[in-house]
Design an enzyme around this catalytic site. Structure first.
Site, mmCIF file in Angstrom:
data_model
loop_
_atom_site.group_PDB
_atom_site.id
_atom_site.type_symbol
_atom_site.label_atom_id
_atom_site.label_comp_id
_atom_site.label_asym_id
_atom_site.label_seq_id
_atom_site.Cartn_x
_atom_site.Cartn_y
_atom_site.Cartn_z
ATOM 1 N N HIS A 47 0.837 -1.204 0.000
ATOM 2 C CA HIS A 47 0.000 0.000 0.000
ATOM 3 C C HIS A 47 0.872 1.255 0.000
ATOM 4 O O HIS A 47 0.630 2.198 -0.775
ATOM 5 C CB HIS A 47 -0.910 -0.027 1.228
ATOM 6 C CG HIS A 47 -1.683 1.237 1.451
ATOM 7 N ND1 HIS A 47 -2.981 1.407 1.012
ATOM 8 C CD2 HIS A 47 -1.347 2.393 2.083
ATOM 9 C CE1 HIS A 47 -3.403 2.613 1.362
ATOM 10 N NE2 HIS A 47 -2.423 3.224 2.011
ATOM 11 N N GLU A 48 1.883 1.276 0.852
ATOM 12 C CA GLU A 48 2.755 2.447 0.931
ATOM 13 C C GLU A 48 3.604 2.603 -0.334
ATOM 14 O O GLU A 48 3.806 3.723 -0.814
ATOM 15 C CB GLU A 48 3.662 2.353 2.167
ATOM 16 C CG GLU A 48 2.925 2.271 3.481
ATOM 17 C CD GLU A 48 1.946 3.419 3.698
ATOM 18 O OE1 GLU A 48 2.158 4.514 3.115
ATOM 19 O OE2 GLU A 48 0.969 3.228 4.433
ATOM 20 N N HIS B 181 1.523 4.307 -2.819
ATOM 21 C CA HIS B 181 1.522 5.766 -2.671
ATOM 22 C C HIS B 181 2.726 6.381 -3.383
ATOM 23 O O HIS B 181 2.609 7.390 -4.091
ATOM 24 C CB HIS B 181 1.589 6.143 -1.189
ATOM 25 C CG HIS B 181 0.256 6.181 -0.509
ATOM 26 N ND1 HIS B 181 -0.790 6.960 -0.948
ATOM 27 C CD2 HIS B 181 -0.195 5.546 0.610
ATOM 28 C CE1 HIS B 181 -1.827 6.804 -0.139
ATOM 29 N NE2 HIS B 181 -1.494 5.951 0.806
ATOM 30 N N GLU C 145 -6.142 7.213 -1.279
ATOM 31 C CA GLU C 145 -6.085 6.003 -0.459
ATOM 32 C C GLU C 145 -6.687 4.812 -1.195
ATOM 33 O O GLU C 145 -6.158 3.695 -1.133
ATOM 34 C CB GLU C 145 -6.814 6.227 0.872
ATOM 35 C CG GLU C 145 -6.069 7.099 1.848
ATOM 36 C CD GLU C 145 -4.690 6.554 2.166
ATOM 37 O OE1 GLU C 145 -4.572 5.350 2.456
ATOM 38 O OE2 GLU C 145 -3.721 7.337 2.116
#
EC number: 3.4.24.-
Length: 296
Positions: free
Chosen positions: A147-148, A151, A224
């Site tokens: 997930h990071e 980003h 997100e």
């Protein structure tokens, strides 16, 4: 380089379009007729310079601020097998996402959390909390890291800095118009800028800044969902859903990270109405449902 050029082009376009719009609607003539001696074109450029300067400065020092505010320890040479696994996992995910290996760190916090920051996708920092490493399974940790990395690969730090720069510009711009209007029209001050200008400008900046933050938060929530999709592509949808479900189970734990770094974020329940506008993250239930629909 392409993102920097896009940033500058967008900045210029925003200033140009706003300037043309103000002229077409006759704001210059209206303000002058009411005794407000403002060159709106120059004011807009002034506000854009300072608005984007603040946003860019924050972006360029974001890694340093993150390390200092969370006491993150960068892993340069792994000392344990867990640190070795963490580095290898981030390296693998970064390679699959098409970005350079970011710095990897661990910050001392009991709550399960993680964040990514940095001024561009090839000079980033990814960090996880000690609590997350201790309580989450390897698949769940990998999903959080994915997930990071999502980003970073999506360029979210630059995107939000750009949006914040636009917001800063117009908050400063309209606050000064309001300040001048109050000073010249209401208080009839004819000599320079009186105390009413400064008081009204500061008050307007506070109010407009709070309202404008809702725009930034809206974009943040959208990013997100995109990061969740990227995490699902890199680590698997099931693992991504599992990590979010595990986070939901820990919602009652206290969170001590600065809001600006609460990237993977645990939100304490679903907020409604006005409060929802200022959430930086969508509720975990919505994120889980979006991934479940994606899996079909």
């Amino acid at each position: 380089m392409m993102r920097i050029l896009l940033f500058l082009a967008t900045n210029l376009a925003v200033v140009l379009i706003a300037s043309i719009t103000l002229s077409l609607f006759g704001f210059n003539g209206f303000m002058a007729a009411n005794g407000v001696d403002l060159n709106l074109n120059q004011l807009l450029i002034f506000c854009a310079v300072f608005g984007f300067a603040g946003s860019l400065f924050s972006l360029f020092i974001s890694k340093w601020m993150a390390k200092m505010s969370t006491s993150t320890q960068i892993i340069s040479q792994p000392r344990t097998r867990h640190e070795q696994w963490l580095l290898q996992t981030v390296e693998q995910l970064s390679r699959e996402a098409g970005i350079k290996m970011p710095e990897v760190g661990i910050f001392p916090a009991y709550e399960a959390n993680a964040f990514a920051t940095g001024w561009n996708k090839n000079d980033a920092l990814v960090a996880v909390s000690q609590g997350l490493l201790e309580r989450f399974s390897p698949d769940e940790v990998k999903a959080v890291l994915a997930h990071e990395i999502g980003h970073v690969a999506n360029g979210d730090m630059v995107t939000l800095a750009l949006i914040q720069g636009v917001v800063n510009t117009f908050v400063m711009f309209f606050a000064r118009i309001i300040g001048n209007f109050v000073d010249k029209v209401i208080f009839k001050n004819e000599e320079g800028q009186g105390i009413a200008y400064y008081v009204a400008t500061i008050f307007a900046e506070l109010v407009l800044g709070i309202l404008a933050s809702a725009i930034v938060m809206w974009f943040s929530r959208k990013r997100e969902f995109r990061a969740d999709e990227a995490g699902a592509n890199l680590a698997g949808t099931a693992a991504m859903i599992g990590a979010l479900q595990r986070l939901r189970a820990e919602q009652g734990l206290p969170v001590h990270m600065p809001d600006t770094l609460n990237a993977f974020g645990i939100n304490g329940g679903i907020k409604q109405g006005f409060a929802r506008m200022f959430m930086s993250h969508p509720p975990l239930e919505e994120r889980i449902d979006a991934l479940a629909r994606r899996r079909g």
